[in-house]
Write a protein that holds these residues in place. Sequence first.
Motif, PDB file in Angstrom:
ATOM      1  N   GLN A   1      13.712  35.225  68.446  1.00 27.96           N
ATOM      2  CA  GLN A   1      12.572  34.474  67.905  1.00 27.96           C
ATOM      3  C   GLN A   1      12.665  34.364  66.384  1.00 27.96           C
ATOM      4  N   LEU A   2      13.058  35.446  65.732  1.00 29.63           N
ATOM      5  CA  LEU A   2      13.232  35.413  64.279  1.00 29.63           C
ATOM      6  C   LEU A   2      14.355  34.448  63.885  1.00 29.63           C
ATOM      7  N   LEU A   3      15.441  34.464  64.649  1.00 33.21           N
ATOM      8  CA  LEU A   3      16.546  33.557  64.372  1.00 33.21           C
ATOM      9  C   LEU A   3      16.110  32.108  64.546  1.00 33.21           C
ATOM     10  N   THR A   4      15.369  31.821  65.594  1.00 35.07           N
ATOM     11  CA  THR A   4      14.883  30.461  65.838  1.00 35.07           C
ATOM     12  C   THR A   4      14.010  29.987  64.689  1.00 35.07           C
ATOM     13  N   ALA A   5      13.119  30.841  64.227  1.00 37.45           N
ATOM     14  CA  ALA A   5      12.254  30.483  63.095  1.00 37.45           C
ATOM     15  C   ALA A   5      13.092  30.240  61.838  1.00 37.45           C
ATOM     16  N   THR A  59      26.843  30.286  56.338  1.00 42.10           N
ATOM     17  CA  THR A  59      26.402  31.213  55.296  1.00 42.10           C
ATOM     18  C   THR A  59      25.432  32.251  55.865  1.00 42.10           C
ATOM     19  N   TYR A  60      24.500  31.768  56.679  1.00 38.61           N
ATOM     20  CA  TYR A  60      23.496  32.665  57.256  1.00 38.61           C
ATOM     21  C   TYR A  60      24.148  33.689  58.180  1.00 38.61           C
ATOM     22  N   PHE A  61      25.019  33.230  59.067  1.00 36.46           N
ATOM     23  CA  PHE A  61      25.635  34.153  60.021  1.00 36.46           C
ATOM     24  C   PHE A  61      26.615  35.105  59.345  1.00 36.46           C
ATOM     25  N   LYS A  62      27.203  34.685  58.251  1.00 36.95           N
ATOM     26  CA  LYS A  62      28.060  35.596  57.497  1.00 36.95           C
ATOM     27  C   LYS A  62      27.225  36.731  56.893  1.00 36.95           C
ATOM     28  N   ALA A  63      26.044  36.392  56.411  1.00 32.98           N
ATOM     29  CA  ALA A  63      25.150  37.392  55.829  1.00 32.98           C
ATOM     30  C   ALA A  63      24.415  38.204  56.894  1.00 32.98           C
ATOM     31  N   HIS A  64      24.265  37.634  58.092  1.00 35.99           N
ATOM     32  CA  HIS A  64      23.497  38.284  59.164  1.00 35.99           C
ATOM     33  C   HIS A  64      24.275  38.280  60.477  1.00 35.99           C
ATOM     34  N   GLU A 122      24.430  40.323  62.752  1.00 36.72           N
ATOM     35  CA  GLU A 122      23.690  40.912  63.876  1.00 36.72           C
ATOM     36  C   GLU A 122      23.103  39.837  64.787  1.00 36.72           C
ATOM     37  N   TYR A 123      22.787  38.685  64.230  1.00 36.99           N
ATOM     38  CA  TYR A 123      22.226  37.619  65.063  1.00 36.99           C
ATOM     39  C   TYR A 123      23.292  37.021  65.986  1.00 36.99           C
ATOM     40  N   LEU A 124      24.500  36.876  65.476  1.00 38.37           N
ATOM     41  CA  LEU A 124      25.584  36.415  66.345  1.00 38.37           C
ATOM     42  C   LEU A 124      25.856  37.439  67.435  1.00 38.37           C
ATOM     43  N   MET A 125      25.862  38.701  67.048  1.00 39.74           N
ATOM     44  CA  MET A 125      26.088  39.769  68.032  1.00 39.74           C
ATOM     45  C   MET A 125      24.990  39.751  69.089  1.00 39.74           C
ATOM     46  N   ALA A 126      23.773  39.505  68.668  1.00 41.83           N
ATOM     47  CA  ALA A 126      22.652  39.463  69.617  1.00 41.83           C
ATOM     48  C   ALA A 126      22.805  38.297  70.586  1.00 41.83           C
ATOM     49  N   ILE A 127      23.209  37.150  70.067  1.00 39.55           N
ATOM     50  CA  ILE A 127      23.399  35.986  70.945  1.00 39.55           C
ATOM     51  C   ILE A 127      24.510  36.257  71.950  1.00 39.55           C
ATOM     52  N   PHE A 128      25.629  36.776  71.462  1.00 40.85           N
ATOM     53  CA  PHE A 128      26.753  37.041  72.361  1.00 40.85           C
ATOM     54  C   PHE A 128      26.449  38.185  73.318  1.00 40.85           C
ATOM     55  N   ALA A 129      25.576  39.093  72.940  1.00 44.82           N
ATOM     56  CA  ALA A 129      25.205  40.207  73.822  1.00 44.82           C
ATOM     57  C   ALA A 129      24.567  39.708  75.097  1.00 44.82           C
ATOM     58  N   THR A 130      23.922  38.569  75.020  1.00 42.38           N
ATOM     59  CA  THR A 130      23.238  38.056  76.207  1.00 42.38           C
ATOM     60  C   THR A 130      24.222  37.708  77.315  1.00 42.38           C
ATOM     61  N   ASN A 131      25.482  37.489  76.964  1.00 42.75           N
ATOM     62  CA  ASN A 131      26.493  37.205  77.976  1.00 42.75           C
ATOM     63  C   ASN A 131      26.849  38.443  78.801  1.00 42.75           C
ATOM     64  N   PHE A 132      26.524  39.611  78.286  1.00 43.90           N
ATOM     65  CA  PHE A 132      26.898  40.849  78.956  1.00 43.90           C
ATOM     66  C   PHE A 132      25.703  41.557  79.583  1.00 43.90           C
ATOM     67  N   MET A 133      24.572  40.904  79.565  1.00 48.95           N
ATOM     68  CA  MET A 133      23.352  41.477  80.136  1.00 48.95           C
ATOM     69  C   MET A 133      23.078  40.852  81.490  1.00 48.95           C
ATOM     70  N   ALA A 170      14.361  32.090  75.462  1.00 51.54           N
ATOM     71  CA  ALA A 170      14.453  32.217  73.999  1.00 51.54           C
ATOM     72  C   ALA A 170      15.716  31.543  73.482  1.00 51.54           C
ATOM     73  N   ILE A 171      16.822  31.684  74.197  1.00 57.16           N
ATOM     74  CA  ILE A 171      18.071  31.047  73.775  1.00 57.16           C
ATOM     75  C   ILE A 171      17.957  29.528  73.928  1.00 57.16           C
ATOM     76  N   LYS A 172      17.334  29.069  74.999  1.00 58.93           N
ATOM     77  CA  LYS A 172      17.125  27.623  75.168  1.00 58.93           C
ATOM     78  C   LYS A 172      16.256  27.071  74.043  1.00 58.93           C
ATOM     79  N   ASN A 173      15.241  27.813  73.636  1.00 59.72           N
ATOM     80  CA  ASN A 173      14.385  27.389  72.517  1.00 59.72           C
ATOM     81  C   ASN A 173      15.193  27.294  71.224  1.00 59.72           C
ATOM     82  N   LEU A 174      16.026  28.289  70.983  1.00 55.95           N
ATOM     83  CA  LEU A 174      16.887  28.281  69.800  1.00 55.95           C
ATOM     84  C   LEU A 174      17.809  27.063  69.819  1.00 55.95           C
TER      85      LEU A 174
END
Length: 164
Positions: free
Chosen positions: A68-72, A101-106, A108-119, A128-132
């Motif tokens: 949700q924070l990433l989407t905002a 630039t954002y993903f280089k600085a953060h 953790e958001y990429l890791m969070a998105i990719f984590a959903t593939n293993f859940m 939430a991913i569809k909203n993003l």
Amino acid sequence: MAYRISNLRLDRDQALRTRILDCAMLRVAEGGFANLTMQALAEDVGVATGSLYRHFSSKEDILLKMLQLLTASVQERMEEVASQEDQPDLRLRAMFDSHFTYFKAHPEYLMAIFATNFMESSLVIDTAIKNLMEVMRVHLRAVVSDGQIAGTFTQKIPTDMLVQ
């Protein structure tokens, strides 16, 4: 008489939620979503594990808040890019630059998105991913459409096909 929660208590709770999320993001950035356990997170934050559960019901709840924070953030950054750049080709480049630039600085958001593939599949996380993705598509669709109208981008392929 009903119990009323003071503004000070609300502020402290919000500060703790923010700290929990910051520590969770750091843990995810350092070792992936599998590195995030409620017990380890509680130690990082400096609270009892039970205190975490007052604020987040599970790891999934933490991941949901991160999404949700990433989407905002995406919405805010893309609106800023759109307001600063009129030319579609330069706006498209600025959109991608903003993401990189954002993903280089953060990371953790990429890791969070990719984590959903293993859940295990989760309707809440999937939504939430569809909203993003929809927020990203809306901005991409606008710039591609503007570029097609201006003749900067090809009109041979429909906008929606290019955006998918």
